[in-house]
Motif scaffolding. Structure first.
Motif, PDB file in Angstrom:
ATOM      1  N   LEU A   1       0.784  -1.152   0.071  1.00 47.00           N
ATOM      2  CA  LEU A   1      -0.021   0.018   0.024  1.00 47.00           C
ATOM      3  C   LEU A   1       0.764   1.141  -0.180  1.00 47.00           C
ATOM      4  CD1 LEU A   1      -2.796  -1.304   2.423  1.00 47.00           C
ATOM      5  CD2 LEU A   1      -3.113  -0.763   0.131  1.00 47.00           C
ATOM      6  N   ASP A   2       2.078   1.206   0.293  1.00 53.92           N
ATOM      7  CA  ASP A   2       2.915   2.190   0.097  1.00 53.92           C
ATOM      8  C   ASP A   2       3.211   2.876  -1.230  1.00 53.92           C
ATOM      9  OD1 ASP A   2       3.387   2.177   2.885  1.00 53.92           O
ATOM     10  OD2 ASP A   2       5.352   0.975   2.657  1.00 53.92           O
ATOM     11  N   ASP A   3       2.785   1.982  -2.312  1.00 52.54           N
ATOM     12  CA  ASP A   3       2.940   2.270  -3.693  1.00 52.54           C
ATOM     13  C   ASP A   3       1.759   2.844  -4.099  1.00 52.54           C
ATOM     14  OD1 ASP A   3       2.571   1.474  -6.607  1.00 52.54           O
ATOM     15  OD2 ASP A   3       4.923   1.352  -6.191  1.00 52.54           O
ATOM     16  N   SER A   4       1.925   4.150  -4.829  1.00 50.88           N
ATOM     17  CA  SER A   4       0.872   4.882  -5.250  1.00 50.88           C
ATOM     18  C   SER A   4      -0.147   4.202  -6.156  1.00 50.88           C
ATOM     19  CB  SER A   4       1.108   6.265  -5.830  1.00 50.88           C
ATOM     20  OG  SER A   4       2.199   6.332  -6.918  1.00 50.88           O
TER      21      SER A   4
ATOM     22  N   LEU B   1      -9.055  -8.299   2.950  1.00 50.49           N
ATOM     23  CA  LEU B   1      -7.826  -8.033   3.144  1.00 50.49           C
ATOM     24  C   LEU B   1      -7.381  -8.571   4.846  1.00 50.49           C
ATOM     25  CD1 LEU B   1      -7.443  -4.427   1.949  1.00 50.49           C
ATOM     26  CD2 LEU B   1      -6.495  -6.472   1.040  1.00 50.49           C
ATOM     27  N   ILE B   2      -6.295  -9.509   4.911  1.00 50.08           N
ATOM     28  CA  ILE B   2      -5.814 -10.075   6.112  1.00 50.08           C
ATOM     29  C   ILE B   2      -4.505  -9.729   6.500  1.00 50.08           C
ATOM     30  CG2 ILE B   2      -5.594 -11.982   7.694  1.00 50.08           C
ATOM     31  CD1 ILE B   2      -7.824 -13.249   5.869  1.00 50.08           C
ATOM     32  N   SER B   3      -4.252  -9.083   7.449  1.00 46.81           N
ATOM     33  CA  SER B   3      -2.923  -8.410   7.766  1.00 46.81           C
ATOM     34  C   SER B   3      -2.842  -8.142   9.238  1.00 46.81           C
ATOM     35  CB  SER B   3      -2.764  -7.289   7.151  1.00 46.81           C
ATOM     36  OG  SER B   3      -3.567  -6.065   7.379  1.00 46.81           O
ATOM     37  N   PRO B   4      -1.214  -8.546   9.734  1.00 47.78           N
ATOM     38  CA  PRO B   4      -1.128  -8.363  10.948  1.00 47.78           C
ATOM     39  C   PRO B   4      -1.188  -6.936  11.780  1.00 47.78           C
ATOM     40  CG  PRO B   4       0.759  -8.793  10.084  1.00 47.78           C
ATOM     41  CD  PRO B   4      -0.221  -8.925   8.839  1.00 47.78           C
ATOM     42  N   VAL B   5      -1.168  -6.047  10.952  1.00 51.32           N
ATOM     43  CA  VAL B   5      -1.133  -4.410  11.304  1.00 51.32           C
ATOM     44  C   VAL B   5      -2.401  -3.807  10.484  1.00 51.32           C
ATOM     45  CG1 VAL B   5       1.123  -4.580  11.979  1.00 51.32           C
ATOM     46  CG2 VAL B   5       0.531  -3.840   9.521  1.00 51.32           C
ATOM     47  N   LEU B   6      -2.894  -2.778  11.178  1.00 55.89           N
ATOM     48  CA  LEU B   6      -3.790  -1.967  10.431  1.00 55.89           C
ATOM     49  C   LEU B   6      -3.046  -0.887   9.807  1.00 55.89           C
ATOM     50  CD1 LEU B   6      -6.820  -1.010  10.067  1.00 55.89           C
ATOM     51  CD2 LEU B   6      -6.537   0.569  12.090  1.00 55.89           C
ATOM     52  N   SER B   7      -3.399  -0.965   8.456  1.00 52.21           N
ATOM     53  CA  SER B   7      -2.192   0.120   7.528  1.00 52.21           C
ATOM     54  C   SER B   7      -3.478   0.515   6.302  1.00 52.21           C
ATOM     55  CB  SER B   7      -1.263  -0.380   7.010  1.00 52.21           C
ATOM     56  OG  SER B   7      -0.299   0.587   6.159  1.00 52.21           O
ATOM     57  N   VAL B   8      -4.295   1.436   6.495  1.00 51.40           N
ATOM     58  CA  VAL B   8      -5.276   1.898   5.416  1.00 51.40           C
ATOM     59  C   VAL B   8      -4.831   3.221   5.055  1.00 51.40           C
ATOM     60  CG1 VAL B   8      -7.582   2.314   4.825  1.00 51.40           C
ATOM     61  CG2 VAL B   8      -7.065   0.414   6.527  1.00 51.40           C
ATOM     62  N   PRO B   9      -4.521   3.301   3.813  1.00 55.67           N
ATOM     63  CA  PRO B   9      -4.158   4.863   3.298  1.00 55.67           C
ATOM     64  C   PRO B   9      -5.434   5.705   3.454  1.00 55.67           C
ATOM     65  CG  PRO B   9      -3.430   3.174   1.754  1.00 55.67           C
ATOM     66  CD  PRO B   9      -4.338   2.502   2.776  1.00 55.67           C
TER      67      PRO B   9
ATOM     68  N   GLY C   1       4.825   3.454  17.793  1.00 51.03           N
ATOM     69  CA  GLY C   1       5.758   2.904  16.670  1.00 51.03           C
ATOM     70  C   GLY C   1       6.275   3.699  15.772  1.00 51.03           C
ATOM     71  N   SER C   2       7.261   3.207  14.839  1.00 47.99           N
ATOM     72  CA  SER C   2       7.397   4.397  13.966  1.00 47.99           C
ATOM     73  C   SER C   2       6.738   3.983  12.462  1.00 47.99           C
ATOM     74  CB  SER C   2       8.936   3.593  13.475  1.00 47.99           C
ATOM     75  OG  SER C   2       9.147   2.426  13.002  1.00 47.99           O
ATOM     76  N   LEU C   3       5.810   3.231  12.148  1.00 50.02           N
ATOM     77  CA  LEU C   3       5.195   2.877  11.260  1.00 50.02           C
ATOM     78  C   LEU C   3       3.882   3.705  11.296  1.00 50.02           C
ATOM     79  CD1 LEU C   3       5.644  -0.858  10.111  1.00 50.02           C
ATOM     80  CD2 LEU C   3       6.724   1.267   9.291  1.00 50.02           C
ATOM     81  N   VAL C   4       3.523   4.131  10.215  1.00 50.94           N
ATOM     82  CA  VAL C   4       1.940   5.226  10.369  1.00 50.94           C
ATOM     83  C   VAL C   4       0.934   4.013  10.526  1.00 50.94           C
ATOM     84  CG1 VAL C   4       0.488   6.400   9.070  1.00 50.94           C
ATOM     85  CG2 VAL C   4       2.648   6.704   8.614  1.00 50.94           C
TER      86      VAL C   4
END
Length: 503
Positions: free
Chosen positions: A94-97, A119-127, A296-299
């Motif tokens: 998801l870092d890629d535009s 979407l199944i992922s260990p962290v929440l990362s929704v742009p 944490g460091s990640l958004v």
């Protein structure tokens, strides 16, 4: 209804409502798929799974042509209506535009075809551009009924058909609560391999390591009773009144679960000791939340860390959640918008909401030294049941503190002139008295003598207490406590008197 049944029910409703994109945040990928696939099949969905290692896979065979995210998102447009596309660990892409744009277009197409992207992922990362399109679900940890069933199943599968009887079953359920399904299976198998049976001690030992490995919560296995506290009698009495507040009888009486207590006061005056003693007296697990580890460091990771900590605490309930030095953990809330993009403020807001609305029997025991750093919202009624203030110990309390620490060092406190020691330690905190006893032990050991009061008094005379080095701050703290906090001791120091000098 168990926690997993409630989760499946939520998913069923979202599919019936034709939600086009759902993000399940969990480390237990296999558990999610095992639970949700029957729901999707029942509603007539065709299931397709994707990962970067297999590409599209509907029959178990990998498709190398769709391993790349761009190819997968483009080809997903050709899936038939009423498809459930399960994409595993897509969050790094998801870092890629381009991937974000393709995902947005795919969700738009799915909305018209009654299809759903899972979407199944260990962290929440929704742009940010996808926030309004994706619904987030958190997979709950197994509740007590599920844990019990897992132990029964494991007993039959691994334990040669031996049934676990009460009260061993209840102890095992208590020990395993708060772990994921896979972690429970692993610790039960380990216990069987080590001891030939399911042992609570083995499960608890592994549980402490697993919770500590998460990096957010610490499982505190050894605590001290209220008898180890010198003074703070009003606080202790208040806590004892709420000891049975989590019982079914209390609920029938109409009592809500106790929410928590905030203990503010002079450093070294028993705040942390009192917080730890609650779990011991109430026979509950004690979890320590290090707020600094949450960020944490990640958004998005900080918010997810807080949700994970809350989820784990609720899974362990009834339990005590100890937050030491709350003032330091959330001191940057006011300037969060300028310093960290609002991360601290969002984490703080979610924690406040949980404290206000929580229904799980999690008792929050928080301590603080600097009230000026505590956000005002935290002190509002409803967050904590009560706010207590701990001052420097009075003479009678110092007698008790000396007694506790001398006995703790394998000496008979009745052989010491405790009144003399209390008089010589005027203005000392409980922590400073403990260090004076330890310093006296070193002096006696070095001189080849048995510990006596003279060794401790000599150590006291060589110590400059905090009441002198931070006199102004302590005076200000006492002034703040007037009318804002209850005294933790029935013999409070007169707030308008100066700090007693050390003798």
């Amino acid at each position: 209804m168990t926690a997993i049944e409630g989760f499946c029910q939520q998913f069923r409703l979202l599919l019936k409502a034709r939600f086009a994109a759902i993000n399940v945040v969990t480390q237990e990928e296999a558990r999610v798929i095992q639970a949700l696939m029957p729901v999707a099949e029942e509603l007539g969905y065709q299931i397709v799974q994707w990962s970067n290692a297999t590409g599209f896979s509907s029959d178990g065979r990998p498709d190398p042509n769709t391993m790349k995210p761009v190819r997968a998102l483009l080809q997903a447009h050709d899936l038939p209506s009423r498809s459930l596309l399960i994409m595993k660990d897509f969050h790094p892409y998801l870092d890629d535009s381009i991937n974000r744009r393709l995902l947005k277009e795919l969700i738009t197409v799915f909305r018209t075809r009654q299809s759903t992207l899972l979407l199944i992922s260990p962290v929440l990362s929704v742009p940010s551009e996808l926030l309004h399109l994706i619904t987030v679900l958190d997979l709950p940890l197994p509740d007590r009924d599920e844990v019990r069933q897992m132990i029964i199943t494991a007993s039959k599968a691994l334990g040669n058909g031996k049934d676990v009887m009460e009260p061993e079953m209840q102890q095992l359920v208590d020990a395993a609560s708060g772990l994921s399904a896979m972690e429970i299976e692993n610790v039960l198998a380990l216990s069987l391999a080590q001891t030939g049976s399911f042992q609570t001690s083995v499960v608890l030992q592994q549980k402490q390591q697993l919770i500590r490995k998460s990096g957010i919560l610490d499982y505190i296995g050894h605590t001290e009773p209220f008898s180890s506290i010198g003074g703070l009698d009003l606080l202790v009495d208040w806590l004892r009144q709420r000891k049975d507040g989590f019982s079914p009888k209390a609920l029938e009486f109409g009592l809500p679960y106790p929410k928590g207590v905030l203990i503010i006061g002079v450093q070294g005056c028993g705040k942390s000791l009192a917080a730890r003693a609650i779990a011991s007296e109430w026979s509950m697990p004690l979890l320590r939340l290090d707020v600094g580890r949450v960020f944490g460091s990640l958004v998005g990771s900080s918010e997810q860390n807080m949700r994970a900590a809350i989820q784990q605490a609720e899974a362990l309930a009834p339990c005590v959640l100890w937050i030491d030095e709350l003032d330091k953990g959330f001191s940057g809330v006011q300037s969060s918008g300028m310093s960290d993009g609002g991360t601290t403020a969002r984490v703080f807001a979610s924690f406040l909401t949980w404290m206000q609305e929580k229904t799980a029997p999690v008792f929050v025991a928080a301590t603080a030294n600097n009230v000026s750093q505590i956000p005002p919202e935290m002190l509002r009624k409803g967050r904590f049941d009560e706010v207590f203030f701990t001052d420097l110990p009075e003479r009678s309390e110092r007698v008790k503190i000396f007694e506790v620490h001398i006995n703790k060092r394998k000496r008979d406190a009745t052989k010491f002139d405790l009144e003399r020691l209390a008089g010589a330690s005027s203005g000392f905190s409980g922590a400073e008295i403990e260090q004076a006893v330890i310093g006296g032990l070193f002096k006696a050991f070095h001189a080849g003598e048995e510990l006596e009061a003279k060794h401790i008094i000599k150590e006291l005379h060589q110590t400059v207490p905090l009441s002198q080095t931070m006199k102004e701050q302590i005076t200000a703290l006492r002034q703040w406590s007037k009318g804002r906090a209850r005294n933790a001791s029935s013999r409070p120091r007169q707030k308008d008197q100066p700090v007693e000098p050390a003798v």
